[in-house]
Write an enzyme that holds these catalytic residues in place. Structure first.
Site, mmCIF file in Angstrom:
data_model
loop_
_atom_site.group_PDB
_atom_site.id
_atom_site.type_symbol
_atom_site.label_atom_id
_atom_site.label_comp_id
_atom_site.label_asym_id
_atom_site.label_seq_id
_atom_site.Cartn_x
_atom_site.Cartn_y
_atom_site.Cartn_z
ATOM 1 N N HIS A 179 -34.501 -16.880 18.294
ATOM 2 C CA HIS A 179 -35.514 -16.106 19.012
ATOM 3 C C HIS A 179 -35.204 -16.171 20.509
ATOM 4 O O HIS A 179 -34.890 -17.251 21.037
ATOM 5 C CB HIS A 179 -36.913 -16.678 18.740
ATOM 6 C CG HIS A 179 -37.984 -15.927 19.449
ATOM 7 N ND1 HIS A 179 -38.470 -14.717 18.992
ATOM 8 C CD2 HIS A 179 -38.632 -16.187 20.603
ATOM 9 C CE1 HIS A 179 -39.388 -14.274 19.841
ATOM 10 N NE2 HIS A 179 -39.509 -15.151 20.823
ATOM 11 N N ARG B 45 -43.618 -3.852 0.349
ATOM 12 C CA ARG B 45 -42.811 -4.937 0.903
ATOM 13 C C ARG B 45 -42.411 -5.941 -0.172
ATOM 14 O O ARG B 45 -41.305 -6.480 -0.144
ATOM 15 C CB ARG B 45 -43.570 -5.653 2.030
ATOM 16 C CG ARG B 45 -42.688 -6.706 2.698
ATOM 17 C CD ARG B 45 -43.270 -7.214 3.976
ATOM 18 N NE ARG B 45 -44.363 -8.142 3.739
ATOM 19 C CZ ARG B 45 -45.036 -8.752 4.703
ATOM 20 N NH1 ARG B 45 -44.747 -8.497 5.970
ATOM 21 N NH2 ARG B 45 -46.019 -9.589 4.421
ATOM 22 N N LEU C 275 -40.940 -11.267 7.309
ATOM 23 C CA LEU C 275 -40.783 -11.655 5.910
ATOM 24 C C LEU C 275 -42.080 -12.260 5.391
ATOM 25 O O LEU C 275 -42.737 -13.043 6.083
ATOM 26 C CB LEU C 275 -39.630 -12.656 5.785
ATOM 27 C CG LEU C 275 -38.256 -12.038 6.111
ATOM 28 C CD1 LEU C 275 -37.229 -13.128 6.390
ATOM 29 C CD2 LEU C 275 -37.799 -11.119 4.989
HETATM 30 C C1 GAR Z 1 -31.282 -11.358 19.559
HETATM 31 O O1 GAR Z 1 -31.568 -11.429 20.929
HETATM 32 C C2 GAR Z 1 -32.239 -12.214 18.772
HETATM 33 O O2 GAR Z 1 -32.596 -13.388 19.442
HETATM 34 C C3 GAR Z 1 -33.411 -11.297 18.642
HETATM 35 O O3 GAR Z 1 -32.865 -10.037 18.371
HETATM 36 C C4 GAR Z 1 -31.599 -9.953 19.027
HETATM 37 C C5 GAR Z 1 -30.577 -9.497 18.031
HETATM 38 O O4 GAR Z 1 -29.357 -9.205 18.663
HETATM 39 N N1 GAR Z 1 -34.284 -11.709 17.596
HETATM 40 C C6 GAR Z 1 -35.606 -11.612 17.663
HETATM 41 O O5 GAR Z 1 -36.193 -11.121 18.607
HETATM 42 C C7 GAR Z 1 -36.346 -12.147 16.450
HETATM 43 N N2 GAR Z 1 -37.724 -12.247 16.717
HETATM 44 P P1 GAR Z 1 -28.021 -9.098 17.835
HETATM 45 O O6 GAR Z 1 -28.269 -8.089 16.712
HETATM 46 O O7 GAR Z 1 -27.026 -8.573 18.823
HETATM 47 O O8 GAR Z 1 -27.681 -10.448 17.311
#
Ligand code: GAR
Length: 185
Positions: free
Chosen positions: A101, A57, A85
């Site tokens: 989130h 990583r 990260l």
């Molecule tokens: C979104 O719902 C974002 O909030 C989530 O992944 C999705 C990405 O969708 N992120 C997380 O869960 C981070 N912990 P997208 O690729 O269509 O923007």
């Protein structure tokens, strides 16, 4: 920074003129991400750094840092970036690394937030933009958007409603950031 579908990237790109920020580059760990196709079609500078090509990583993150430092962004928006990260990366960009989130943090950190919110009987649910720190999904909250949960709706339906909020919230926050209206103490 993206890994997948890219709907938040699309929202950020479409609303950039309205809010006065600009996307100077898109970094993806996943060469096959629909987000990459979208970014290329939009003429954005795309940098694919495939984590699978790195043995450790730390080496992957060094490559991310090298690319990002060349871009020299004012702020880095994780938009569905689905790799955790490490501390060196987070320290390097402390105070200018944002994440969105799909829950009202501190409720429901982690994955599968919509199903868990329904299972917990949550009355309200939503999305959070926060600064990234060492605590996963635990950094200072910048802004949230919420909705009322219908206990009869499916996790998919709830997730779609939250995603629509994300697409309003994230560009709004980036706009405030661009105008210097987000303070971090
Ligand atoms: C979104 O719902 C974002 O909030 C989530 O992944 C999705 C990405 O969708 N992120 C997380 O869960 C981070 N912990 P997208 O690729 O269509 O923007």
């Amino acid at each position: 920074m993206v890994s997948g579908r890219g709907s938040n990237l699309r929202a950020l790109q479409e609303q950039a003129p309205e809010y006065g920020y600009g996307i100077i580059g898109v970094v993806s760990n996943n060469p096959a991400a629909p987000a990459v196709d979208y970014a290329r079609a939009e003429g954005l500078a795309v940098h694919v750094i495939d984590h699978r090509l790195f043995a450790a990583r730390a080496a992957f993150e060094n490559a991310l840092v090298a690319t990002l430092d060349r871009l020299a962004p004012d702020v880095i928006a994780l938009a569905g970036f689905l790799r955790v990260l490490g501390t060196d990366f987070v320290d390097h960009y402390q105070g200018r690394l944002l994440n969105i989130h799909p829950s009202l943090l501190p409720a429901f950190p982690g994955l599968d937030t919509h199903r868990r919110a329904l299972a917990a009987g949550a009355r309200v649910h939503g999305a959070t933009v926060h600064l990234v720190t060492h605590a996963v999904d635990g950094g200072p909250i910048i802004a949230q958007a919420g909705l009322t949960v219908d206990p009869k709706e499916s996790a998919v339906a709830l997730g779609a409603r939250v995603l629509a909020l994300e697409h309003t919230l994230y560009p709004y926050v980036l706009g405030r950031w661009a105008r210097g209206e987000v303070a971090y103490h």
